[in-house]
Design an enzyme around this catalytic site. Structure first.
Site, PDB file in Angstrom:
ATOM      1  N   LYS A  53      44.548  36.955  53.542  1.00  0.00           N
ATOM      2  CA  LYS A  53      43.152  37.407  53.491  1.00  0.00           C
ATOM      3  C   LYS A  53      42.791  37.842  52.073  1.00  0.00           C
ATOM      4  CE  LYS A  53      43.056  38.450  58.376  1.00  0.00           C
ATOM      5  NZ  LYS A  53      43.077  39.381  59.504  1.00  0.00           N
ATOM      6  N   GLN A  97      43.787  45.554  60.282  1.00  0.00           N
ATOM      7  CA  GLN A  97      44.676  44.536  60.853  1.00  0.00           C
ATOM      8  C   GLN A  97      45.317  45.039  62.144  1.00  0.00           C
ATOM      9  OE1 GLN A  97      44.840  41.436  59.628  1.00  0.00           O
ATOM     10  NE2 GLN A  97      46.270  40.781  61.187  1.00  0.00           N
ATOM     11  N   ASP A 120      35.198  41.381  61.547  1.00  0.00           N
ATOM     12  CA  ASP A 120      36.024  40.741  62.576  1.00  0.00           C
ATOM     13  C   ASP A 120      35.184  40.414  63.812  1.00  0.00           C
ATOM     14  OD1 ASP A 120      38.714  40.228  61.995  1.00  0.00           O
ATOM     15  OD2 ASP A 120      39.242  42.351  62.094  1.00  0.00           O
TER      16      ASP A 120
HETATM   17  N1  GUN Z   1      45.488  40.355  64.265  1.00  0.00           N
HETATM   18  C1  GUN Z   1      45.587  39.053  64.639  1.00  0.00           C
HETATM   19  N2  GUN Z   1      44.448  38.402  64.377  1.00  0.00           N
HETATM   20  C2  GUN Z   1      43.614  39.295  63.825  1.00  0.00           C
HETATM   21  C3  GUN Z   1      42.284  39.209  63.320  1.00  0.00           C
HETATM   22  O1  GUN Z   1      41.610  38.173  63.349  1.00  0.00           O
HETATM   23  N3  GUN Z   1      41.771  40.356  62.812  1.00  0.00           N
HETATM   24  C4  GUN Z   1      42.466  41.526  62.788  1.00  0.00           C
HETATM   25  N4  GUN Z   1      41.861  42.605  62.300  1.00  0.00           N
HETATM   26  N5  GUN Z   1      43.694  41.652  63.249  1.00  0.00           N
HETATM   27  C5  GUN Z   1      44.257  40.527  63.755  1.00  0.00           C
END
Ligand code: GUN
Length: 282
Positions: A53, A97, A120
């Site tokens: 990211k 996350q 998200d």
């Molecule tokens: N954990 C697995 N996929 C994601 C996601 O798309 N966003 C976040 N914040 N955590 C995750």
């Protein structure tokens, strides 16, 4: 003959476009676009996701503010960080996350992220707005799937779509997006009585199950579009999706591979959402 929907290529193309929009935003607004990424603990998969990211931010010119907190971080500390990011004018998007370490209450933490910074698209408010088909930030993976369908001019209008999986991150928002795009949607899950029957009726299948090669050729109608959201390891430790790709592909009009399908689109949609969040805020 089947056609592959190449997510890697589409993601690269979209990142160029997003990068151009980010550059224009900086010129017209005289400020950077900021994405705060919060990782608690040392889960390996989460570290890889967060690293990717941050890398994607660099690629499109978004300023990333990464916070790496130790596994023993307490609820109050995390809440205090997220609250300060919520109030910070330099932060357009906040991403915590998941999963958080077990002693932390993720629901309470996520509630502190303002709807307009929830890149998200996980908040109750954004999911509710999506359900009402009004402007919102849409969860990245299902939104990426819609972009993949659009990229091949695959119409969803009046089509029978089967979504397998009902998670808040993929299945539910995926079903809502397909409803909003005029598909007739069936959501299947672990308690579904006859999954094969449901799948055989589908013009579009979106598999978000989490089981390697679970969707086999006998479950797929001739000419169907098959989208594989899965990310698993097969018996040899090789990366594979929820779809038995080698055998299913021959029946499809379109199919997404794993790796190189939906995966690369997810982080690209995060960059897209971050830009959208900044543009809406001005
Ligand atoms: N954990 C697995 N996929 C994601 C996601 O798309 N966003 C976040 N914040 N955590 C995750």
């Amino acid at each position: 003959m089947y056609e592959i929907i190449d997510g890697k290529q589409l993601a690269a193309q979209m990142r160029v476009e997003i990068g151009q929009n980010v550059k224009k935003f900086k010129e017209t607004h005289g400020r950077e676009i900021g994405l705060a990424v919060v990782l608690v603990g040392d889960d390996n998969a989460s570290q890889v996701y967060v690293r990717n990211k941050v890398k994607a931010c660099e690629e499109v010119g978004v300023k990333s503010l990464a916070y790496y907190l130790p596994a023993e971080t307490q609820q109050e500390e995390l809440e205090s960080l997220v609250s300060s990011l919520a109030a910070d004018k330099a932060v357009d998007g906040i991403l915590v996350q998941l999963p958080l370490p077990k002693h932390l209450d993720s629901e309470r933490v996520l509630k502190l992220i303002p709807t307009e910074k929830d890149v998200d698209g996980f908040s109750a408010e954004n999911i509710g707005k999506l359900a009402m088909n009004t402007e919102c930030l849409v969860a990245c993976t299902p939104n990426g799937v819609m972009k993949m369908l659009e990229s091949k001019n695959i119409s969803t209008k009046g089509k029978k779509a089967v979504v397998i999986g009902r998670s808040n991150i993929v299945g539910r928002p995926m079903a809502l997006l397909l409803i909003n795009a005029d598909a007739t949607v069936t959501v299947c899950h672990s308690k579904t009585k006859d999954l094969k029957k449901e799948c055989l009726e589908a013009d579009i299948i979106v598999a978000a199950i989490g089981k390697a090669k679970f969707i086999t050729a006998d479950m797929v109608k001739e000419g169907a579009v098959v989208i594989d959201v899965g990310m698993n390891r097969d018996e040899n430790g090789k990366l594979c999706g929820d779809v038995d790709y080698e055998n299913v592909k021959e029946k499809c009009s379109y199919i997404t591979p794993v790796p190189g399908g939906v995966g690369p689109m997810t982080i690209t949609m995060l960059m897209y959402n971050t830009y959208v969040a900044a543009a809406r805020r001005g």
